[in-house]
Design an enzyme around this catalytic site. Structure first.
Site, short mmCIF file in Angstrom:
data_model
loop_
_atom_site.label_atom_id
_atom_site.label_comp_id
_atom_site.label_asym_id
_atom_site.label_seq_id
_atom_site.Cartn_x
_atom_site.Cartn_y
_atom_site.Cartn_z
N ASN A 105 7.49 13.42 3.73
CA ASN A 105 6.29 12.86 3.10
C ASN A 105 5.10 13.51 3.81
O ASN A 105 4.73 13.11 4.91
CB ASN A 105 6.30 11.33 3.30
N HIS A 111 3.09 3.83 -5.88
CA HIS A 111 4.13 3.05 -5.22
C HIS A 111 5.39 2.93 -6.09
O HIS A 111 6.19 2.03 -5.91
CB HIS A 111 3.67 1.61 -4.89
N GLU A 169 11.76 3.64 0.75
CA GLU A 169 11.40 4.75 -0.14
C GLU A 169 12.15 6.02 0.23
O GLU A 169 12.58 6.77 -0.65
CB GLU A 169 9.88 4.98 -0.07
N ARG A 226 8.42 13.46 -1.13
CA ARG A 226 7.62 12.48 -1.86
C ARG A 226 6.41 13.22 -2.41
O ARG A 226 5.63 13.80 -1.64
CB ARG A 226 7.17 11.37 -0.92
N ARG A 272 -9.23 -0.80 0.70
CA ARG A 272 -9.68 -0.56 -0.69
C ARG A 272 -10.07 -1.87 -1.36
O ARG A 272 -9.43 -2.90 -1.15
CB ARG A 272 -8.56 0.09 -1.51
#
Ligand code: ADP
Length: 430
Positions: free
Chosen positions: A22, A204, A411, A114, A265
């Site tokens: 990743n 996601h 993941e 990823r 965020r």
């Protein structure tokens, strides 16, 4: 750059050692997993090692851990992603790491990446070819920070291992490509979608897909019988409505900024706020985007931190009013999705929590589910309290409908499994 040769001549029917990468702009997270179709079916994939490299470009901070051993922390001057990937591969193959399955770099038999944005082109994971690289480049406009870093990781891997090593791209957007157009289109002039593919993509996806898979394994039900709402609550947060196993709506949009309140965020807000802030504060739209992405959310409201664990401590130990407010707003906004998504999917059988906050905070889960008795949710206090630190299972009372589950995400595991499946499929066809 040294070329380290094609993968070893192992029997491909045996388990495959997959390096999962990743790659960010100045960091790389990795995991080494040995898996194959039998191991996948038995949920017995073997995690070999994992690590992170941060602050690439200077004196990088490196964390490494071989499964079952203590983590190590070290530093090294790594000038770019190429150097970081090189470091990981050499460490994995070294006697210092001592990973039984990997004696040389040739024992790494595939790499799974990823990739953040696959646009409308990628609806599932794919073996990386030159054409795939070009298509990921075409999506740079949609993810200007992430896709270039992912592409650098792909080219670094190719340089290091050579063309012969299969690489697979697993997209964060792919799972959400089943959204119907009434869920993915914004109510803007339609030509903006036609011209720029401006729409909701959602992110996601790897995590939402993984927990939906674990849910159906746990319940022993078919994919088509999976009707759930999944919450990934980490630094970034998103909710997904999964109907008959498919994502039919999700809270993140064109970018990961939309939807729930997150660490830094803002999530949803009135678009007119942008012009308002620009006029009052004299900021450019780019600066406002930074304000909404990096200085808002839990951090912006509390003025303290984006870290939920720290906020919970501030609230309970210091009685901090704004820490409490930040957590309240976070939970309230998540709760509203539990009200909204059953309307999108004709009722949900379960709500699933995952991500750092979702997996570890009984307090936040309870506050999100508070006041939802009307919909049929009743948390089991003791079960909720005992599901932390990677424990998977039901946390609602018998008869609660929707039921509520905690399912730790993985993941990297899903990326490794998709990698093996793509590589085997290709081998069957060639
Ligand atoms: P990322 O989205 O970067 O992968 P994580 O999924 O690890 O991040 O989630 C990080 C968040 O999880 C942080 O806000 C952190 O405070 C929170 N978290 C981790 N452990 C706990 C805990 N025990 N209680 C509350 N929040 C926690």
């Amino acid at each position: 750059m040294t070329h380290l040769g094609a993968p070893g001549s192992r029997d491909w029917r045996k388990s495959m050692n997959v390096l999962v990468l990743n790659c960010g702009s100045s960091s790389v997270k990795f995991r080494l997993i040995a898996t194959d179709l039998d191991l996948i079916a038995q949920n017995a994939d073997r995690r070999l090692a994992k690590g992170t490299i941060e602050r690439i470009g200077g004196e990088a901070i490196i964390r490494l851990q071989v499964e079952g051993r203590n983590p190590q922390r070290t530093t090294s001057s790594l000038r770019d992603i190429n150097a970081a990937v090189d470091f990981i591969a050499r460490w994995a193959a070294s006697s210092e790491s001592g990973i039984e399955e990997i004696k040389s770099i040739a024992d790494i038999q595939a790499v799974g990446h990823r990739v953040v944005h696959g646009g409308e082109r990628f609806k599932q994971s794919v073996l990386i070819t030159d054409e795939v690289v070009r298509a990921v480049e075409d999506c740079i406009d949609l993810a200007p920070l992430h896709n270039p870093a992912n592409l650098t990781g792909i080219s670094a891997t190719r340089k290091l291992f050579g063309e012969g090593l299969p690489q697979v791209a697993v997209f964060d957007t792919a799972f959400h490509q089943t959204l119907p157009d009434h869920a993915f289109l914004y109510a803007l002039p339609y030509q903006l979608y036609r011209r720029y593919r401006l729409r909701r993509y959602g992110f996601h996806g790897i995590s939402h897909r993984y927990v939906a898979y674990r849910y159906r394994v746990m319940r022993n039900i078919a994919r088509e019988a999976t009707n759930i709402i999944t919450f990934h609550l980490g630094n970034g947060c998103s909710a997904t409505a999964i109907s008959a196993g498919n994502s039919i709506d999700t809270s993140m949009g064109l970018t990961p900024l939309e939807g729930l309140v997150m660490g830094t965020r803002s999530g949803d807000l009135d678009p007119a706020i942008i012009e308002f802030i620009a006029a009052k504060e004299g900021l450019s739209t780019r600066e406002i985007e930074t304000l909404m992405n990096k200085h808002s959310g839990l951090l912006g409201i509390s003025g303290l931190t984006s870290d939920m664990r720290e906020l919970l401590a501030e609230e309970s130990e210091e009685n901090d009013r704004r820490a409490k407010l930040a957590i309240d707003i976070f939970c309230y906004r998540a709760r509203k999705y539990i009200g909204a998504y059953p309307a999108a999917m004709n009722g949900a059988d379960a709500v699933v929590f995952t991500g750092g906050i979702g997996e570890n905070s009984p307090e936040v889960r309870a506050r999100i589910c508070d006041g939802l008795q009307w919909i049929g949710i009743e948390l089991h206090e003791e079960l909720n309290r005992s599901h932390t630190d990677g424990r998977e299972g039901l946390i609602s009372k018998e008869g609660s409908r929707p039921a509520v589950y905690v399912i730790p995400t993985d993941e990297e595991l899903l990326i490794a499994r998709d990698t093996v499946r793509c590589v085997l499929k290709e081998r069957q066809h060639s």
